[in-house]
Design a protein around this motif. Structure first.
Motif, PDB file in Angstrom:
ATOM      1  N   GLY A   1     102.487  63.682 -45.376  1.00  0.00           N
ATOM      2  CA  GLY A   1     102.590  63.489 -44.042  1.00  0.00           C
ATOM      3  C   GLY A   1     102.849  64.279 -43.004  1.00  0.00           C
ATOM      4  O   GLY A   1     102.156  65.474 -42.798  1.00  0.00           O
ATOM      5  N   VAL A   2     104.013  64.056 -42.162  1.00  0.00           N
ATOM      6  CA  VAL A   2     104.065  65.116 -40.795  1.00  0.00           C
ATOM      7  C   VAL A   2     105.465  65.438 -40.856  1.00  0.00           C
ATOM      8  O   VAL A   2     106.583  64.311 -41.226  1.00  0.00           O
ATOM      9  CB  VAL A   2     103.510  64.433 -39.732  1.00  0.00           C
ATOM     10  N   GLU A   3     105.916  66.537 -40.504  1.00  0.00           N
ATOM     11  CA  GLU A   3     107.201  66.884 -40.060  1.00  0.00           C
ATOM     12  C   GLU A   3     107.544  66.838 -38.582  1.00  0.00           C
ATOM     13  O   GLU A   3     106.569  67.633 -37.834  1.00  0.00           O
ATOM     14  CB  GLU A   3     107.903  68.303 -40.590  1.00  0.00           C
ATOM     15  N   MET A   4     108.368  65.960 -38.184  1.00  0.00           N
ATOM     16  CA  MET A   4     108.752  66.026 -36.589  1.00  0.00           C
ATOM     17  C   MET A   4     109.998  67.034 -36.222  1.00  0.00           C
ATOM     18  O   MET A   4     110.973  66.627 -37.136  1.00  0.00           O
ATOM     19  CB  MET A   4     109.038  64.598 -36.249  1.00  0.00           C
ATOM     20  N   GLU A   5     110.040  67.837 -35.466  1.00  0.00           N
ATOM     21  CA  GLU A   5     111.077  68.448 -34.881  1.00  0.00           C
ATOM     22  C   GLU A   5     111.178  68.337 -33.601  1.00  0.00           C
ATOM     23  O   GLU A   5     110.270  68.516 -32.840  1.00  0.00           O
ATOM     24  CB  GLU A   5     110.724  70.133 -35.355  1.00  0.00           C
ATOM     25  N   ASP A   6     112.652  68.160 -33.295  1.00  0.00           N
ATOM     26  CA  ASP A   6     112.990  68.030 -31.865  1.00  0.00           C
ATOM     27  C   ASP A   6     113.988  69.278 -31.710  1.00  0.00           C
ATOM     28  O   ASP A   6     115.030  69.392 -32.741  1.00  0.00           O
ATOM     29  CB  ASP A   6     113.855  66.773 -31.746  1.00  0.00           C
ATOM     30  N   LEU A   7     113.884  69.942 -30.497  1.00  0.00           N
ATOM     31  CA  LEU A   7     114.900  70.779 -30.004  1.00  0.00           C
ATOM     32  C   LEU A   7     115.145  70.804 -28.618  1.00  0.00           C
ATOM     33  O   LEU A   7     114.390  70.983 -27.905  1.00  0.00           O
ATOM     34  CB  LEU A   7     114.250  72.333 -30.457  1.00  0.00           C
ATOM     35  N   VAL A   8     116.578  70.381 -28.531  1.00  0.00           N
ATOM     36  CA  VAL A   8     116.909  70.247 -27.068  1.00  0.00           C
ATOM     37  C   VAL A   8     118.075  71.077 -26.527  1.00  0.00           C
ATOM     38  O   VAL A   8     119.018  71.420 -27.369  1.00  0.00           O
ATOM     39  CB  VAL A   8     117.588  68.799 -27.053  1.00  0.00           C
ATOM     40  N   HIS A   9     117.713  71.797 -25.488  1.00  0.00           N
ATOM     41  CA  HIS A   9     118.759  72.491 -25.087  1.00  0.00           C
ATOM     42  C   HIS A   9     119.127  71.929 -23.565  1.00  0.00           C
ATOM     43  O   HIS A   9     118.473  71.307 -23.149  1.00  0.00           O
ATOM     44  CB  HIS A   9     118.382  73.961 -24.487  1.00  0.00           C
ATOM     45  N   TYR A  10     120.674  71.776 -23.505  1.00  0.00           N
ATOM     46  CA  TYR A  10     121.210  70.823 -22.534  1.00  0.00           C
ATOM     47  C   TYR A  10     122.342  71.648 -21.737  1.00  0.00           C
ATOM     48  O   TYR A  10     123.160  72.195 -22.674  1.00  0.00           O
ATOM     49  CB  TYR A  10     121.042  69.405 -22.852  1.00  0.00           C
ATOM     50  N   LYS A  11     122.541  71.524 -20.621  1.00  0.00           N
ATOM     51  CA  LYS A  11     123.683  71.669 -19.837  1.00  0.00           C
ATOM     52  C   LYS A  11     124.372  70.621 -19.344  1.00  0.00           C
ATOM     53  O   LYS A  11     123.766  69.744 -18.777  1.00  0.00           O
ATOM     54  CB  LYS A  11     123.497  72.889 -18.674  1.00  0.00           C
ATOM     55  N   LEU A  12     125.749  70.400 -19.265  1.00  0.00           N
ATOM     56  CA  LEU A  12     126.430  69.455 -18.626  1.00  0.00           C
ATOM     57  C   LEU A  12     126.990  69.676 -17.115  1.00  0.00           C
ATOM     58  O   LEU A  12     127.061  70.708 -16.851  1.00  0.00           O
ATOM     59  CB  LEU A  12     127.565  68.988 -19.514  1.00  0.00           C
ATOM     60  N   PRO A  13     126.857  68.770 -16.381  1.00  0.00           N
ATOM     61  CA  PRO A  13     127.439  69.073 -15.008  1.00  0.00           C
ATOM     62  C   PRO A  13     128.811  68.999 -15.072  1.00  0.00           C
ATOM     63  O   PRO A  13     129.708  69.021 -16.129  1.00  0.00           O
ATOM     64  CB  PRO A  13     127.222  67.760 -14.211  1.00  0.00           C
ATOM     65  N   PHE A  14     129.674  69.457 -13.998  1.00  0.00           N
ATOM     66  CA  PHE A  14     131.231  69.497 -13.846  1.00  0.00           C
ATOM     67  C   PHE A  14     131.772  70.497 -14.376  1.00  0.00           C
ATOM     68  O   PHE A  14     132.951  70.501 -14.665  1.00  0.00           O
ATOM     69  CB  PHE A  14     131.622  68.099 -14.140  1.00  0.00           C
ATOM     70  N   GLY A  15     131.252  71.637 -14.754  1.00  0.00           N
ATOM     71  CA  GLY A  15     131.594  72.744 -15.431  1.00  0.00           C
ATOM     72  C   GLY A  15     132.581  72.535 -16.345  1.00  0.00           C
ATOM     73  O   GLY A  15     132.403  71.989 -17.586  1.00  0.00           O
TER      74      GLY A  15
ATOM     75  N   SER B   1     122.686  68.819 -16.040  1.00  0.00           N
ATOM     76  CA  SER B   1     122.549  69.910 -15.240  1.00  0.00           C
ATOM     77  C   SER B   1     121.110  70.693 -15.755  1.00  0.00           C
ATOM     78  O   SER B   1     120.425  71.056 -14.929  1.00  0.00           O
ATOM     79  CB  SER B   1     123.495  71.005 -15.250  1.00  0.00           C
ATOM     80  N   LEU B   2     120.839  70.532 -16.849  1.00  0.00           N
ATOM     81  CA  LEU B   2     119.587  71.004 -17.411  1.00  0.00           C
ATOM     82  C   LEU B   2     119.697  70.421 -18.646  1.00  0.00           C
ATOM     83  O   LEU B   2     120.282  70.115 -19.471  1.00  0.00           O
ATOM     84  CB  LEU B   2     119.849  72.563 -17.889  1.00  0.00           C
ATOM     85  N   TRP B   3     117.962  69.822 -18.960  1.00  0.00           N
ATOM     86  CA  TRP B   3     117.735  69.115 -20.223  1.00  0.00           C
ATOM     87  C   TRP B   3     116.245  69.732 -20.289  1.00  0.00           C
ATOM     88  O   TRP B   3     115.280  69.577 -19.658  1.00  0.00           O
ATOM     89  CB  TRP B   3     117.572  67.750 -20.096  1.00  0.00           C
ATOM     90  N   HIS B   4     116.132  70.277 -21.618  1.00  0.00           N
ATOM     91  CA  HIS B   4     114.793  70.921 -22.220  1.00  0.00           C
ATOM     92  C   HIS B   4     114.725  70.530 -23.518  1.00  0.00           C
ATOM     93  O   HIS B   4     115.303  70.771 -24.385  1.00  0.00           O
ATOM     94  CB  HIS B   4     114.733  72.540 -21.766  1.00  0.00           C
ATOM     95  N   HIS B   5     113.584  69.722 -23.618  1.00  0.00           N
ATOM     96  CA  HIS B   5     113.297  69.198 -25.144  1.00  0.00           C
ATOM     97  C   HIS B   5     112.032  69.377 -25.530  1.00  0.00           C
ATOM     98  O   HIS B   5     110.835  69.013 -24.843  1.00  0.00           O
ATOM     99  CB  HIS B   5     113.414  67.444 -24.692  1.00  0.00           C
ATOM    100  N   LYS B   6     111.969  70.112 -26.643  1.00  0.00           N
ATOM    101  CA  LYS B   6     110.688  70.327 -27.328  1.00  0.00           C
ATOM    102  C   LYS B   6     110.370  69.609 -28.478  1.00  0.00           C
ATOM    103  O   LYS B   6     111.425  69.330 -28.977  1.00  0.00           O
ATOM    104  CB  LYS B   6     110.684  71.814 -27.635  1.00  0.00           C
ATOM    105  N   HIS B   7     109.310  68.864 -28.674  1.00  0.00           N
ATOM    106  CA  HIS B   7     108.902  68.287 -29.579  1.00  0.00           C
ATOM    107  C   HIS B   7     107.691  68.649 -30.370  1.00  0.00           C
ATOM    108  O   HIS B   7     106.632  68.810 -29.868  1.00  0.00           O
ATOM    109  CB  HIS B   7     108.136  66.678 -29.271  1.00  0.00           C
ATOM    110  N   PHE B   8     107.874  68.959 -31.735  1.00  0.00           N
ATOM    111  CA  PHE B   8     106.945  69.721 -32.502  1.00  0.00           C
ATOM    112  C   PHE B   8     106.263  68.677 -33.622  1.00  0.00           C
ATOM    113  O   PHE B   8     107.233  67.965 -34.163  1.00  0.00           O
ATOM    114  CB  PHE B   8     107.314  70.996 -33.196  1.00  0.00           C
ATOM    115  N   LEU B   9     105.093  68.741 -34.006  1.00  0.00           N
ATOM    116  CA  LEU B   9     104.682  67.989 -35.460  1.00  0.00           C
ATOM    117  C   LEU B   9     103.865  69.101 -36.144  1.00  0.00           C
ATOM    118  O   LEU B   9     103.121  69.842 -35.625  1.00  0.00           O
ATOM    119  CB  LEU B   9     103.600  67.152 -34.554  1.00  0.00           C
ATOM    120  N   LYS B  10     104.306  68.856 -37.382  1.00  0.00           N
ATOM    121  CA  LYS B  10     103.681  69.964 -38.153  1.00  0.00           C
ATOM    122  C   LYS B  10     103.285  69.135 -39.515  1.00  0.00           C
ATOM    123  O   LYS B  10     103.984  68.416 -40.176  1.00  0.00           O
ATOM    124  CB  LYS B  10     104.784  70.920 -38.919  1.00  0.00           C
TER     125      LYS B  10
END
Length: 153
Positions: free
Chosen positions: A106-120, A92-101
Motif C-alpha cells: 500500500g501507501v504510507e501517508m505522513e502529515d507534518l504540521v508546524h503551527y503558531k498560536l495567536p495571543f502570545g 498565526s502560522l499553519w504550514h502543513h506538509k502531506h507526503f505519500l510513500k
C-alpha cells in the motif's frame, strides 16, 4: 511565539495513485473532518490541485465559533507531496506538509504540521489543554475515517 509541531503517519492498503487522487482533492477534506466542525468549502476546490491555488472555507473548531480559513497550496509534486499554508485563519502560522510513500501492500501517508498560536503567552497557556488535544482529536478522527474508507494495513 512558540512553534508547535504535529506529526502523524498512517499506512493504508491502497495504491499511491489512489491515495493521491483522494488527498489532493480539496473536497475530500470534508469527508475526513469531524461533522461538529461544520466544515464547508466556499471557493477554490473545483480544479485539480496546483501551486498557488487558494481555498476558502468555514470551520467551527471550538465553542460553536465559526472561523473563515484561507489556505494556499504552495508546493505540489504529483503523487508524492503537497503543502498547504494558512493565509488567513485562526493560527498565526499553519504550514502543513502531506507526503505519500509507496510501501509493501500500500501507501504510507505522513502529515507534518508546524503551527503558531495567536495571543502570545495566552495562546501558549491554552495550547496544552485546548489546542493540542483538539488537533489530536481531529487527526485521530481522520485516522479512523481513513481506516473505515480504505481499510487497515
Amino acid at each position: 511565539m512558540k512553534l508547535y509541531q504535529l506529526h502523524t503517519k498512517q499506512r493504508l492498503p491502497i495504491s499511491k495513485k489512489e491515495a493521491w487522487d483522494f488527498f489532493s482533492a480539496p473536497q475530500n477534506l470534508k469527508v475526513i473532518t469531524p461533522d461538529y466542525m461544520g466544515f464547508h468549502i466556499l471557493s477554490g476546490a473545483g480544479t485539480p490541485m496546483f501551486p498557488g491555488q487558494i481555498i476558502e472555507y468555514i470551520v467551527t473548531p471550538v465553542l460553536g465559533i465559526k472561523s473563515k480559513w484561507v489556505t494556499e497550496i504552495t508546493h505540489v509534486k504529483e503523487n508524492d507531496y503537497f503543502v498547504d499554508e494558512q493565509r488567513f485563519g485562526p493560527y498565526s502560522l499553519w504550514h502543513h506538509k502531506h507526503f505519500l510513500k509507496e510501501i509493501d501492500g500500500g501507501v504510507e501517508m505522513e502529515d507534518l504540521v508546524h503551527y503558531k498560536l495567536p495571543f502570545g503567552f495566552l495562546g501558549q497557556m491554552v495550547h496544552p489543554f485546548l489546542v493540542k488535544p483538539k488537533l489530536n482529536e481531529i487527526f485521530e478522527y481522520r485516522r479512523e475515517k481513513l481506516i473505515e474508507l480504505f481499510g487497515k494495513l
